[in-house]
Design an enzyme around this catalytic site. Structure first.
Site, PDB file in Angstrom:
ATOM      1  N   HIS A  55      38.383  26.245  41.916  1.00 48.48           N
ATOM      2  CA  HIS A  55      39.358  27.150  41.240  1.00 48.48           C
ATOM      3  C   HIS A  55      39.558  28.409  41.598  1.00 48.48           C
ATOM      4  O   HIS A  55      38.461  29.090  41.669  1.00 48.48           O
ATOM      5  CB  HIS A  55      39.208  26.958  39.790  1.00 48.48           C
ATOM      6  CG  HIS A  55      39.707  25.432  39.314  1.00 48.48           C
ATOM      7  ND1 HIS A  55      39.349  24.824  37.976  1.00 48.48           N
ATOM      8  CD2 HIS A  55      40.286  24.373  39.862  1.00 48.48           C
ATOM      9  CE1 HIS A  55      39.777  23.607  37.717  1.00 48.48           C
ATOM     10  NE2 HIS A  55      40.254  23.319  38.986  1.00 48.48           N
ATOM     11  N   HIS A 111      34.942  18.600  34.700  1.00 44.68           N
ATOM     12  CA  HIS A 111      36.255  19.689  34.700  1.00 44.68           C
ATOM     13  C   HIS A 111      36.863  19.572  36.255  1.00 44.68           C
ATOM     14  O   HIS A 111      37.882  19.560  36.338  1.00 44.68           O
ATOM     15  CB  HIS A 111      35.530  21.021  34.752  1.00 44.68           C
ATOM     16  CG  HIS A 111      36.671  22.290  34.856  1.00 44.68           C
ATOM     17  ND1 HIS A 111      37.558  22.277  33.924  1.00 44.68           N
ATOM     18  CD2 HIS A 111      36.539  23.422  35.592  1.00 44.68           C
ATOM     19  CE1 HIS A 111      38.358  23.380  34.311  1.00 44.68           C
ATOM     20  NE2 HIS A 111      37.853  24.098  35.387  1.00 44.68           N
TER      21      HIS A 111
END
Length: 254
Positions: A55, A111
Site C-alpha cells: 500500500h 490485510h
C-alpha cells in the site's frame, strides 16, 4: 537500538531505528520527508528500508530514500512493490551489519495477500495486520487467513514491542470497550491511551503482552468474546466469530 515513531500522512507511523553509531533503518516509509528530517536532525545514515506490504502509505517514500541514501530495500514477494533489493518470505531472516540487527520474516496475509511482519531486536513491525486494540481490514485476504496471521503474532514472546502502521489506538479502544466491557486490563489501557493522546504523545510501541490482555481480535476464544458473539447470534466456528467481530468493527460509529 533506539526506536522512534515518525508521524506521517494522516495517521501513519514510519518507524526509525538507529544505534549509537548513527546507523539507521526505516520501516514502511510512506513519505520520505519525515524520514529525511529525522535523519538530518539526528545525524543518522540510512542503511536499510523494511517494507511490510504494497500500500502506498507504507511504500511511497522508499524509492527516493533508496536512491538518495543507497539504502538496501527488503520487501515481500509482490511485484506491486518496485525498487526492491531483496524480496523475503516466511522463515527467512534479514541480517544487517549496520546497524547490527536481525529480523525474522513472518508471512501474515489478511490485510493484503503478501503482507509480512518483521520480528527482532525486541520489536515487532507488523504493518497493518495487528494494531493496538485492533487489526487491519481484510482487503485481499479471508477471515481465516487473518485470524491465523494474528495467532502467529500472538504466539511470539510477550515482551516484544508492537510497532504497527497507524495511530488507531483510541478509536480501536472505543470499539473494544463495546465488545469486551468488563475487561479491567482494557479499561486501564484505554485510560492510558486517552492521557497520551491528550498530551500529543503516540500510543505506540506497546508490549505484545498488553495486546494479548486487551485486544479483542487476539481474545476471540475468551469468555467475553464468546458471549458477545452469542448475543449477536453468531455461533459455530471461531473463524465465524472473528469474521463477525471484524465486520462489526467495519461499521462501528463510536
Amino acid at each position: 537500538m533506539h526506536v522512534v515513531p515518525l508521524p506521517a500522512l494522516a495517521d501513519n507511523y514510519i518507524w526509525l531505528l538507529h544505534d549509537d553509531a548513527g546507523q539507521a533503518i526505516v520501516v514502511d516509509p510512506g513519505d520520505a520527508a519525515p524520514v529525511e528530517a529525522a535523519l538530518a536532525g539526528r545525524a543518522l545514515q540510512l542503511r536499510a528500508i523494511l517494507l511490510t506490504h504494497h500500500h502506498g502509505d507504507h511504500v511511497a517514500g522508499a524509492k527516493v530514500l533508496r536512491e538518495r541514501h543507497g539504502a538496501t530495500v527488503y520487501a515481500p514477494r509482490d511485484e506491486r512493490i518496485g525498487s526492491v533489493d531483496h524480496r523475503v518470505g516466511d522463515g527467512e531472516v534479514v541480517m544487517l551489519d549496520r546497524p547490527q540487527s536481525r529480523f525474522e520474516v513472518i508471512e501474515v496475509p489478511g490485510h493484503t495477500r503478501s503482507h509480512i511482519a518483521y520480528a527482532g531486536e525486541g520489536l515487532l513491525f507488523c504493518g497493518d495486520t495487528l494494531f493496538s486494540l485492533g487489526c487491519g481490514r481484510l482487503f485481499e485476504g479471508t477471515p481465516a487467513q487473518m485470524l491465523a496471521s494474528l495467532e502467529r503474532l500472538a504466539a511470539l514472546p510477550g515482551d516484544l514491542e508492537v510497532c504497527c502502521g497507524h495511530e488507531y489506538t483510541q478509536s480501536n479502544g472505543r470499539f473494544a470497550r463495546e465488545v469486551d466491557p468488563s475487561n479491567p486490563s482494557l479499561a486501564a489501557r484505554c485510560a492510558e491511551v486517552a492521557e497520551a493522546r491528550a498530551l500529543g504523545r503516540p500510543t505506540l510501541p506497546v508490549p505484545l503482552a498488553s495486546e494479548l490482555a486487551c485486544n479483542p481480535f487476539l481474545r476471540i476464544d475468551s469468555e467475553s468474546l464468546t458471549e458477545w458473539a452469542s448475543r449477536h447470534h453468531v455461533s459455530g466456528s471461531r473463524v465465524e466469530r472473528f469474521a463477525a467481530l471484524r465486520a462489526a468493527k467495519d461499521v462501528f460509529q463510536g
